[in-house]
Design an enzyme around this catalytic site. Structure first.
Site, PDB file in Angstrom:
ATOM      1  N   GLU A   1       0.730  -1.590   0.021  1.00 10.70           N
ATOM      2  CA  GLU A   1      -0.253   0.025   0.006  1.00 10.70           C
ATOM      3  C   GLU A   1       0.977   1.439   0.061  1.00 10.70           C
ATOM      4  OE1 GLU A   1      -2.655   0.097   3.646  1.00 10.70           O
ATOM      5  OE2 GLU A   1      -3.631  -2.077   2.140  1.00 10.70           O
TER       6      GLU A   1
ATOM      7  N   HIS B   1      -8.901  10.194   3.568  1.00 12.44           N
ATOM      8  CA  HIS B   1      -8.050   9.451   2.668  1.00 12.44           C
ATOM      9  C   HIS B   1      -8.291   9.908   1.226  1.00 12.44           C
ATOM     10  CE1 HIS B   1      -8.308   5.370   1.217  1.00 12.44           C
ATOM     11  NE2 HIS B   1      -7.835   4.924   1.938  1.00 12.44           N
TER      12      HIS B   1
ATOM     13  N   ARG C   1      -0.841   8.979   1.980  1.00 10.34           N
ATOM     14  CA  ARG C   1      -2.008   9.447   1.601  1.00 10.34           C
ATOM     15  C   ARG C   1      -1.770  10.978   1.537  1.00 10.34           C
ATOM     16  NH1 ARG C   1      -5.452   5.320   6.052  1.00 10.34           N
ATOM     17  NH2 ARG C   1      -5.408   3.246   4.208  1.00 10.34           N
TER      18      ARG C   1
ATOM     19  N   HIS D   1     -11.117  10.708   7.336  1.00  9.51           N
ATOM     20  CA  HIS D   1     -10.447   8.848   7.677  1.00  9.51           C
ATOM     21  C   HIS D   1     -10.467   8.069   9.025  1.00  9.51           C
ATOM     22  CE1 HIS D   1     -10.437   4.658   5.982  1.00  9.51           C
ATOM     23  NE2 HIS D   1      -8.811   4.734   6.917  1.00  9.51           N
TER      24      HIS D   1
ATOM     25  N   ARG E   1      -1.080   9.169   8.999  1.00  9.33           N
ATOM     26  CA  ARG E   1      -0.953   7.504   9.521  1.00  9.33           C
ATOM     27  C   ARG E   1      -0.772   7.027   8.096  1.00  9.33           C
ATOM     28  NH1 ARG E   1      -3.936   3.137   8.577  1.00  9.33           N
ATOM     29  NH2 ARG E   1      -5.872   4.442   8.446  1.00  9.33           N
TER      30      ARG E   1
END
Length: 434
Positions: A111, A225, A267, A328, A363
């Site tokens: 990811e 997000h 992100r 998010h 994060r």
């Protein structure tokens, strides 16, 4: 109604349940949920759980986490996350957690902002499977009681120590006293108009901390997000399109069907790029293209996303997915130490409501479930050490004249007002309650 337990845990997501499972089985434990037990953000998590592949990967995992967090992370917490990741994944596997495999070996995916493939997963509904694995294990433990549909209103304190909590369950008030209280109340997404979170998660734990002068940290660090499914006039929870779809090759396209960003950047970077592209295009969304991955692969690997998009009128095997950013995750929260202890004695906080310092300003993908596992287990181990030395008594305390809706609304206003103080970026128009 008054009750007494050794340990009271508020929240039934991964951090609350895993904490309960790591407590000594001779302790009398209660897990209280604001809604139904499965109505939590853990259940919604799609992509997977990050973990160091092996000892040689720990240093790289630490660096990826720090880089994504803009080096504002707490280095000691990041080191713990990476070093204790493997043992916690092994523990939930022992509980029966099924991980996707290929040729008999764990199938690690990748990811955004991870330098290698290190995400373990169960299809694309990993969070749901984690929850079901943990709640099944909890059901085997005779020492754990489960209470649903009880709204946390406040905590009880005595001589600056936490001794329990006040709840509203329908029109009934519950007073639950405990030697130790663990807040696992989740995030703040329900405060925002556009969020991938469950709508009832409105920062109850943060409100309790603010009311009781418990230290909080980094309330301005709220993650957007990049890819939530775009639905015109949707006023409910936004459906998340997991980052793992981009990790497996999904491409972001503008209105001319051209790529405009590296999909595997952190992100915050990808979200900013999408906002800029939407402004250029004069559009409310961009496109995510996964059609080239193949129908059979998409239906098998991303069955949840395939079925949920299809139910909303989009066949991801043949059509582009309309996506736009949405709130998010919350990197800030109740300030805790490396054992998840808050600034108040006998009070712990785990999961998204806490601020361990792991995430810094942003994060890293799939570090949320891992943080919930690692630091709730550390909390449980510390509670096991100290709980025998604590003694509290059930007290007759006053009852409050309010409703569940009013209590929730009062807490919401406390949290929103505090968030707005942190930055001019948080205007009233972002919030669902303004």
């Amino acid at each position: 109604m008054a009750f007494k337990y050794d340990v009271l845990i508020v929240g039934s997501g991964v951090s609350g349940l895993y904490c309960a499972l790591n407590l000594d089985e001779n302790l009398n434990v209660a897990v209280v949920s604001k809604s139904s037990l499965d109505n939590n953000n853990t259940y919604l998590a799609q992509g997977g759980i990050s973990t160091a592949r092996d000892k040689d990967d720990i240093e790289s995992f630490i660096e990826d986490t720090l880089k994504a967090g803009q080096y504002e992370n707490k280095i000691e917490a990041v080191e713990i996350l990476a070093k204790e990741s493997i043992e916690n994944i092994e523990q939930i596997v022992r509980y029966g957690m099924p991980l996707d495999k290929e040729n008999g070996e764990i199938d690690y995916t990748r990811e955004g902002a991870h330098s290698i493939n290190r995400i373990v997963h169960s299809k694309d509904n990993t969070g749901e499977i984690v929850y079901k694995t943990l709640i099944k294990e909890v059901s085997k433990r005779g020492n754990i009681s489960l209470i649903e549909d009880a709204c946390l209103v406040d905590i009880f304190t005595e001589k600056e120590k936490c001794i329990g909590a006040r709840f509203l369950k329908g029109d009934q008030e519950l007073h639950i006293f405990s030697k130790v209280l663990v807040l696992a109340t989740g995030g703040i997404g329900g405060l925002f108009k556009k969020s991938t979170n469950q709508r009832h998660l409105t920062g109850d734990g943060i409100a309790i901390a603010l009311k009781n002068k418990i230290k909080i940290k980094n309330l301005k660090y709220i993650q957007i997000h990049p890819t939530a499914f775009y639905e015109e006039n949707n006023k409910g929870r936004r459906m998340l399109i997991s980052e793992s779809l981009r990790g497996e090759g999904g491409k972001l396209l503008n209105k001319n069907k051209e790529r405009f960003v590296d999909e595997l950047l952190p992100r915050d970077v990808v979200s900013r790029a999408i906002f800029e592209q939407m402004k250029k295009d004069g559009s409310q969304y961009v496109y995510l293209d996964a059609t080239h991955l193949g129908e059979e692969y998409l239906k098998n690997r991303f069955s949840f996303i395939y079925n949920e998009c299809l139910a909303r009128g989009t066949d991801i095997t043949k059509e582009l997915i309309k996506v736009s950013p949405a709130q998010h995750y919350f990197m800030g929260g109740i300030d805790v130490d490396l054992k998840s202890k808050t600034s108040m004695e006998n009070l712990y906080a785990v999961g998204e409501v806490s601020c361990t310092g792991v995430h810094g300003a942003n994060r890293l993908a799939s570090n949320s479930l891992l943080e919930g596992l690692v630091f709730s287990k550390r909390a449980a181990k510390d509670i096991n050490r100290i709980v025998g030395n604590i003694d509290i008594k059930v007290k007759n305390l006053d009852y409050i004249d309010t409703t569940v809706d009013q209590a929730i609304f009062d807490n919401i206003n406390i949290v929103i007002n505090e968030i707005k103080k942190t930055s001019e970026d948080f205007s009233d128009e972002l919030f669902a309650y303004r």
